[in-house]
Design an enzyme around this catalytic site. Sequence first.
Site, PDB file in Angstrom:
ATOM      1  N   HIS A   1       0.867  -1.182   0.000  1.00  0.00           N
ATOM      2  CA  HIS A   1       0.000   0.000   0.000  1.00  0.00           C
ATOM      3  C   HIS A   1       0.909   1.238   0.000  1.00  0.00           C
ATOM      4  O   HIS A   1       2.038   1.175   0.497  1.00  0.00           O
ATOM      5  CB  HIS A   1      -0.840  -0.052   1.281  1.00  0.00           C
ATOM      6  CG  HIS A   1      -1.864   1.010   1.414  1.00  0.00           C
ATOM      7  ND1 HIS A   1      -1.575   2.263   1.914  1.00  0.00           N
ATOM      8  CD2 HIS A   1      -3.189   1.019   1.129  1.00  0.00           C
ATOM      9  CE1 HIS A   1      -2.687   2.982   1.925  1.00  0.00           C
ATOM     10  NE2 HIS A   1      -3.679   2.262   1.458  1.00  0.00           N
TER      11      HIS A   1
ATOM     12  N   LYS B   1     -10.375  -0.511  10.414  1.00  0.00           N
ATOM     13  CA  LYS B   1     -10.632  -1.675   9.554  1.00  0.00           C
ATOM     14  C   LYS B   1     -11.013  -2.898  10.379  1.00  0.00           C
ATOM     15  O   LYS B   1     -11.376  -3.937   9.834  1.00  0.00           O
ATOM     16  CB  LYS B   1      -9.389  -1.991   8.718  1.00  0.00           C
ATOM     17  CG  LYS B   1      -9.038  -0.912   7.697  1.00  0.00           C
ATOM     18  CD  LYS B   1      -7.921  -1.382   6.798  1.00  0.00           C
ATOM     19  CE  LYS B   1      -7.166  -0.260   6.130  1.00  0.00           C
ATOM     20  NZ  LYS B   1      -7.918   0.474   5.120  1.00  0.00           N
TER      21      LYS B   1
HETATM   22  N1  C6P Z   1      -6.174   0.567   2.839  1.00  0.00           N
HETATM   23  C1  C6P Z   1      -8.018   0.237   1.310  1.00  0.00           C
HETATM   24  O1  C6P Z   1      -9.111   0.543   0.816  1.00  0.00           O
HETATM   25  P1  C6P Z   1      -4.743   3.807   7.304  1.00  0.00           P
HETATM   26  O2  C6P Z   1      -5.286   4.681   6.213  1.00  0.00           O
HETATM   27  O3  C6P Z   1      -3.454   4.349   7.854  1.00  0.00           O
HETATM   28  O4  C6P Z   1      -5.739   3.459   8.323  1.00  0.00           O
HETATM   29  O5  C6P Z   1      -4.377   2.416   6.575  1.00  0.00           O
HETATM   30  C2  C6P Z   1      -3.436   2.443   5.555  1.00  0.00           C
HETATM   31  C3  C6P Z   1      -3.205   1.072   4.997  1.00  0.00           C
HETATM   32  C4  C6P Z   1      -1.988   0.473   5.214  1.00  0.00           C
HETATM   33  N2  C6P Z   1      -1.736  -0.766   4.766  1.00  0.00           N
HETATM   34  C5  C6P Z   1      -2.639  -1.468   4.089  1.00  0.00           C
HETATM   35  C6  C6P Z   1      -2.308  -2.868   3.648  1.00  0.00           C
HETATM   36  C7  C6P Z   1      -3.895  -0.905   3.824  1.00  0.00           C
HETATM   37  O6  C6P Z   1      -4.800  -1.621   3.153  1.00  0.00           O
HETATM   38  C8  C6P Z   1      -4.184   0.402   4.259  1.00  0.00           C
HETATM   39  C9  C6P Z   1      -5.487   1.067   3.957  1.00  0.00           C
HETATM   40  C10 C6P Z   1      -7.505   1.019   2.497  1.00  0.00           C
HETATM   41  O7  C6P Z   1      -7.354  -0.691   0.871  1.00  0.00           O
HETATM   42  C11 C6P Z   1      -7.615   2.477   2.283  1.00  0.00           C
HETATM   43  S1  C6P Z   1      -6.591   3.067   1.002  1.00  0.00           S
END
Ligand code: C6P
Length: 415
Positions: free
Chosen positions: A121, A228
């Site tokens: 990501h 999440k």
């Molecule tokens: N992926 C998705 O729709 P945050 O934004 O910090 O809570 O999470 C970031 C993040 C980091 N690592 C992985 C593997 C992720 O999937 C995500 C967030 C969401 O796939 C939003 S882009």
Amino acid sequence: MDIDKIRSDFPILKREIYGKPLIYLDNAATSQKPRAVIEAIKEYYEQHNANTHRGVHKLSEEATELYEEARKKIASFVNAGGNSQIIFTKNATEGINLVAYSWGRANIKAGDEILLTEMEHHSNIVPWQILAKETGAKLKFIPLDENSELRIRNGELKKHLSSKTKIVALTHVSNVLGTINPVKIIIEEIRKFNPDIKILVDGAQAVPHVPVSIQNIDSDFYVFTGHKMLGPTGVGVLYAKKELLNEMEPFITGGNMILEVKKEASSWNYVPWKFEAGTQNVSGAVGLAAAASYLMNFGMKNVLEHERNLTSYAIDKLSKINHLKIYGPNNLEKRIGVISFNITNQTGKLLHPHDVASILDGEGIAIRSGHHCAQPLMEVLGVEGICRISFSVFNDRVEIDKLVLAIEKAKKILR
Ligand code: C6P
């Protein structure tokens, strides 16, 4: 798992979207919240709200106790081996930035290598790019194989390691492919190669869906995010080994993270508070602990089994749709309930993922479309965007049947 009962725990599932019952299949972006989490936050504000670690009054004591109890609950949820290794952050992104800035600035120099993977990501790419630019270090990427897994078998992992490798930062589970990376095995191999290499695991998509024992995985750093895993937004977690936290400099500085401040210099508070500057997201931590309790009541093995059954059912149904391509590992054991797909028309032209998602939205079905904050992975897959469904504890087969009908409708409209 009693899905009808579970569904009744999520107030938002009573909503209708354009007159149709909400079918929420975007849990990898953010999950919905059970009443237990909403109530815990409400009760915190109605009964206990105060600043933590500051006041001597009763409410401040209660708020501090709730905040530190939340830390304990999270430590036990991921088997961290100690409460003080759990740092509350804003989200997974902040956890990775903390490590890249604090550990990275002190330990990475020109010529060093930072090893990532092609399925990261953006949160686990951009902070390392900035660190590499600042220091003159080099970024390397473990490639994918044809089955959407990391190319690490038969000694291939070693090919990407060198005497210059200082840190390996990789995701536990891909947010696009659903691939579960064998992080424990990867870490054992890296440690055999050189025990000094540090390893960060991004558990943002793992902790909500698979049993995670950080002690068993034995990474140096492990990050995840509250929203999440049925918890609130604005709270996340960084786990780090105690000796690393002790030697690392703070990231954000100010109140609460100090022992003593003089006009010219200051000394730092003990771990974990050294990394928690300013007033913290106490209600967020309380809500996150409630989310962890909610999941622990099912047992993460059962959560995984339920979501895997759904994944199997969905893959079976989706793969019967003509011109629909599913991404991710073929082997169900190697993936979680994240299914990415694209659809083409008879002439092979891609139906734009945003168009597909908009039509599904009209049917009350929420999916995600686009690059999923994983543009380097999109490049590897040779696509600009993708449609993605992702499950949680409250999803059921009826929703998947409705999804399939809605996709057939989208195909007709976009033909
Ligand atoms: N992926 C998705 O729709 P945050 O934004 O910090 O809570 O999470 C970031 C993040 C980091 N690592 C992985 C593997 C992720 O999937 C995500 C967030 C969401 O796939 C939003 S882009």
